[in-house]
Scaffold this active site. Structure first.
Site, PDB file in Angstrom:
ATOM      1  N   GLY A   1     -40.878 -30.637  24.689  1.00 39.98           N
ATOM      2  CA  GLY A   1     -41.743 -31.488  25.487  1.00 39.98           C
ATOM      3  C   GLY A   1     -41.723 -31.104  26.949  1.00 39.98           C
TER       4      GLY A   1
ATOM      5  NE  ARG B   1     -46.842 -27.489  29.113  1.00 35.62           N
ATOM      6  CZ  ARG B   1     -46.374 -27.997  27.978  1.00 35.62           C
ATOM      7  NH1 ARG B   1     -45.288 -27.479  27.434  1.00 35.62           N
ATOM      8  NH2 ARG B   1     -46.992 -29.008  27.393  1.00 35.62           N
TER       9      ARG B   1
ATOM     10  CE  LYS C   1     -40.271 -30.944  16.971  1.00 34.36           C
ATOM     11  NZ  LYS C   1     -41.297 -32.007  17.026  1.00 34.36           N
TER      12      LYS C   1
ATOM     13  CG  HIS D   1     -44.876 -35.663  17.461  1.00 32.56           C
ATOM     14  ND1 HIS D   1     -44.145 -35.510  16.308  1.00 32.56           N
ATOM     15  CD2 HIS D   1     -46.079 -35.099  17.195  1.00 32.56           C
ATOM     16  CE1 HIS D   1     -44.864 -34.916  15.382  1.00 32.56           C
ATOM     17  NE2 HIS D   1     -46.050 -34.642  15.896  1.00 32.56           N
TER      18      HIS D   1
ATOM     19  CB  SER E   1     -45.917 -26.381  11.280  1.00 38.35           C
ATOM     20  OG  SER E   1     -46.482 -27.607  10.854  1.00 38.35           O
TER      21      SER E   1
ATOM     22  CB  THR F   1     -40.968 -34.061  11.998  1.00 40.89           C
ATOM     23  OG1 THR F   1     -40.942 -32.723  12.493  1.00 40.89           O
ATOM     24  CG2 THR F   1     -41.722 -34.936  12.990  1.00 40.89           C
TER      25      THR F   1
ATOM     26  CE1 TYR G   1     -44.683 -34.344  10.860  1.00 44.02           C
ATOM     27  CE2 TYR G   1     -45.792 -32.369  10.060  1.00 44.02           C
ATOM     28  CZ  TYR G   1     -45.461 -33.231  11.093  1.00 44.02           C
ATOM     29  OH  TYR G   1     -45.901 -32.967  12.358  1.00 44.02           O
TER      30      TYR G   1
END
Length: 279
Positions: free
Chosen positions: A209, A212, A153, A177, A29, A78, A52
């Site tokens: 997103g 899991r 993204k 997001h 990030s 992003t 960003y």
């Protein structure tokens, strides 16, 4: 995911090492607690840098050039955060970084402090720094400013994905997001196949997103994704056991994917298609 030192002392270095041990991609990030020059040597290949767009293009360009020099193999732009959506818990908690933690990648540029304000300091940081009128001209500029492939993204519409590819994107990440931006936005599983159909074979499609379990990975591939991105689950692993915890999360996902493929009669990833999701 930003601010990994909130989960463990080793921060993004622990995540990078876990991804390397698992033989998988690592994306750092912009808002990491450890600078890219210290993190990327700990990661395997491929390693990508998430970007960003700042109001000051000189800051954005400096980040891109540093990422190139540090060994990044792609830029992940992003596009769904020109500002932060309302995160009510952050507002109630007056979220800011604890003493000693900063946005290290921005330290040389004087943008490393998350302000202490009433409400969310992160929202204030985004409001003060992120370009709010993001458009396809920014994608054009970025693609002409780097030799690295640009991955876009934060796309949930087929027409947006198609236009992003036309403006130079090499891949698309279908993402809302983490559901933390626009309330009632569609789940990525609902829009993934529409985006994949709109783009066709002109670009790779990834999704994040709600990943899991390994079975979620199988379903994402069946809906048209080439790969999935995992965020929160990694942070949970870091909170429990640092690098070992993050490694364990990735190993668990791999085992579960293997099991799901076995029980669906798929001997290779290429065998996974949309027929698995039909009655």
């Amino acid at each position: 995911m930003a601010f990994h030192k909130l989960a463990c002392d080793a921060g993004e270095i622990a995540t990078a090492r876990a991804a390397k041990a698992a033989g998988t991609l690592f994306i750092l990030s912009s808002l990491s607690n450890i600078a890219m020059e210290s993190v990327f040597p700990e990661a395997g290949v491929p390693r990508w840098f998430q970007l960003y767009v700042y109001k000051d293009r000189a800051i954005t360009l400096e980040l891109v050039q540093r990422a190139e020099a540090a060994g990044a193999k792609a830029i992940v732009l992003t596009v769904d955060a020109p500002g932060l959506g309302t995160r009510e818990r952050d507002t109630r908690n007056n979220f800011c970084l604890p003493a000693g933690l900063t946005v290290e990648n921005l330290a040389p540029l004087g943008k490393d402090k998350v302000p202490e304000v009433k409400g969310s300091g992160l929202a204030a940081y985004a409001r003060d720094n992120f370009k709010s009128d993001l458009g396809f001209d920014d994608l054009d500029w970025l693609c002409h400013s780097t030799l690295l492939p640009v991955v876009v993204k934060g796309v949930c519409r087929g027409d947006d994905a198609r236009r992003a590819v036309e403006h130079g994107a090499r891949a698309i990440v279908v993402s809302n997001h983490g559901g933390r931006q626009l309330d009632t936005a569609p789940a990525t599983s609902e829009v993934l196949s529409h985006v994949a159909d709109a783009v066709g074979d002109r670009s790779e499609i990834y999704v994040d997103g709600g990943i899991r379990r390994g079975s979620d990975v199988l379903k994402a591939i069946a809906l048209g994704a080439r790969a999935v991105l995992v965020g929160r689950a990694i942070l949970w692993g870091l909170c429990v056991a640092g690098e070992q915890g993050a490694t364990g999360v990735l190993e668990l996902l791999r085992r579960e994917l293997d099991e799901a493929m076995l029980l669906c009669g798929c001997t290779t990833v290429a065998d996974i298609d949309s027929s698995l999701l039909k009655p």
